[in-house]
Design a protein around this motif. Structure first.
Motif, mmCIF file in Angstrom:
data_model
loop_
_atom_site.group_PDB
_atom_site.id
_atom_site.type_symbol
_atom_site.label_atom_id
_atom_site.label_comp_id
_atom_site.label_asym_id
_atom_site.label_seq_id
_atom_site.Cartn_x
_atom_site.Cartn_y
_atom_site.Cartn_z
ATOM 1 N N VAL A 1 -35.701 103.759 -43.588
ATOM 2 C CA VAL A 1 -36.688 104.824 -43.136
ATOM 3 C C VAL A 1 -37.792 104.114 -42.674
ATOM 4 N N GLU A 2 -38.190 102.930 -43.387
ATOM 5 C CA GLU A 2 -39.427 102.338 -42.784
ATOM 6 C C GLU A 2 -39.054 101.841 -41.590
ATOM 7 N N THR A 3 -38.010 101.291 -41.228
ATOM 8 C CA THR A 3 -37.584 100.901 -39.739
ATOM 9 C C THR A 3 -37.772 102.105 -39.025
ATOM 10 N N ALA A 4 -37.256 103.076 -39.234
ATOM 11 C CA ALA A 4 -37.334 104.310 -38.144
ATOM 12 C C ALA A 4 -38.809 104.584 -37.845
ATOM 13 N N ILE A 5 -39.524 104.577 -38.833
ATOM 14 C CA ILE A 5 -40.951 104.802 -38.839
ATOM 15 C C ILE A 5 -41.531 103.891 -37.767
ATOM 16 N N ARG A 6 -41.466 102.580 -38.135
ATOM 17 C CA ARG A 6 -42.144 101.403 -37.282
ATOM 18 C C ARG A 6 -41.641 101.421 -35.891
ATOM 19 N N LYS A 7 -40.334 101.804 -35.666
ATOM 20 C CA LYS A 7 -39.859 101.705 -34.374
ATOM 21 C C LYS A 7 -39.921 103.064 -33.531
ATOM 22 N N LYS A 8 -40.642 103.924 -34.183
ATOM 23 C CA LYS A 8 -40.933 105.261 -33.480
ATOM 24 C C LYS A 8 -39.588 106.009 -33.219
ATOM 25 N N PHE B 1 -38.025 108.440 -34.442
ATOM 26 C CA PHE B 1 -37.856 109.927 -34.755
ATOM 27 C C PHE B 1 -38.135 110.718 -33.391
ATOM 28 N N ALA B 2 -39.253 110.328 -32.798
ATOM 29 C CA ALA B 2 -39.568 110.782 -31.336
ATOM 30 C C ALA B 2 -38.587 110.624 -30.542
ATOM 31 N N ARG B 3 -37.814 109.615 -30.289
ATOM 32 C CA ARG B 3 -36.491 109.458 -29.525
ATOM 33 C C ARG B 3 -35.568 110.414 -29.933
ATOM 34 N N ALA B 4 -35.276 110.437 -31.293
ATOM 35 C CA ALA B 4 -34.110 111.410 -31.452
ATOM 36 C C ALA B 4 -34.430 112.864 -31.521
ATOM 37 N N PHE B 5 -35.761 113.119 -31.625
ATOM 38 C CA PHE B 5 -36.060 114.637 -31.432
ATOM 39 C C PHE B 5 -36.549 114.823 -29.933
ATOM 40 N N ARG B 6 -36.797 113.938 -29.005
ATOM 41 C CA ARG B 6 -36.809 114.038 -27.714
ATOM 42 C C ARG B 6 -38.086 114.815 -27.457
ATOM 43 N N ARG B 7 -39.180 114.332 -28.152
ATOM 44 C CA ARG B 7 -40.337 115.059 -28.070
ATOM 45 C C ARG B 7 -41.419 114.364 -28.823
ATOM 46 N N GLU B 8 -42.656 114.644 -28.766
ATOM 47 C CA GLU B 8 -43.758 114.145 -29.469
ATOM 48 C C GLU B 8 -43.860 114.501 -30.976
ATOM 49 N N VAL B 9 -43.935 113.542 -31.776
ATOM 50 C CA VAL B 9 -43.809 114.137 -33.240
ATOM 51 C C VAL B 9 -44.763 113.403 -34.171
#
Length: 227
Positions: free
Chosen positions: A57-64, A66-74
């Motif tokens: 989870v920390e890696t997903a946050i650090r590498k941003k 979530f924005a890529r997965a949701f295809r939008r600014e989050v």
């Protein structure tokens, strides 16, 4: 839209490995654009999945990611990994409370010792504050139980191994979950509700990279940091 299948595999944002959802954590975006954990996998909307470990989870946050997965600014809270930990912890404690209401919990050193001698115990819990002496004496009770098992006739049904959950919860957390005061040791008897609790505490252990492994002699080792 068709309902999500619980059997379908999901892909972790970080490792890109597909696996059953039971080993992953689902995240969604709320109406304000905030990424939030969906521990129970009930929230509507597109989901993003991360392996059930804090470091992922920390890696997903650090590498941003979530924005890529949701295809939008989050918006991602810097304490998102901590939020997941607390939700998993609360989920486990809620399941423990249900096990208590089902009559499957014995609290106190003496009752734990008696349960190990005469009841079908699935797990033994020690609070963070538990003294080493008390844990050592209950470990001896576990060994006595195992010795008696070896003496039983071959056609007798063996008891299940006893899981030991050591230092996952504070005494005050156990007090609230079990409706007692100064709960330091607790024994969990076998049953449906206790099985649900064990599944949730295993998810918490996995998230914290801790083990609940059996020793070779069949007695459950205290949970410790994984290598």
């Amino acid at each position: 839209m068709a309902p999500r299948s619980k059997d379908a595999e999901r892909t972790c944002l970080v490792t890109r490995e597909a696996q059953p959802p039971d080993g992953l954590i689902r995240f969604v975006v709320d109406p304000s654009g905030q990424v939030i954990p969906d521990i129970r996998e009930k929230l509507p909307g597109r989901g993003a999945w991360v392996g059930g470990r804090r470091d992922l989870v920390e890696t997903a946050i650090r590498k941003k990611l979530f924005a890529r997965a949701f295809r939008r600014e989050v918006t991602v809270d810097e304490d998102l990994a901590g939020q997941v930990d607390r939700l998993l912890e609360d989920q486990a404690l809620s399941a423990l409370s249900i096990a208590r209401k089902a009559g499957l919990v014995r609290t106190g050193f003496g009752k734990c010792e008696s349960a190990l001698a005469s009841e079908d115990v699935a797990a033994l819990m020690h609070a963070l504050e538990a003294a080493e002496d008390g844990k050592r004496k209950l470990a001896q009770a576990l060994r006595r139980r195992q010795a008696l098992e070896r003496e039983r006739q071959e056609n007798a049904a063996p008891r299940r191994p006893v899981r030991v959950i050591d230092g996952f919860f504070s005494g005050s957390q156990l007090d609230l979950a079990l409706g007692g005061a100064n709960v330091i040791h607790a024994a969990l008897l076998a049953g449906g509700a206790s099985g649900s609790f064990l599944g949730k505490v295993e998810a918490l252990a996995r998230y914290r990279s801790r083990d609940l492994n059996l020793k070779e002699d069949g007695i459950e080792a205290p949970a410790g940091l994984a290598p």
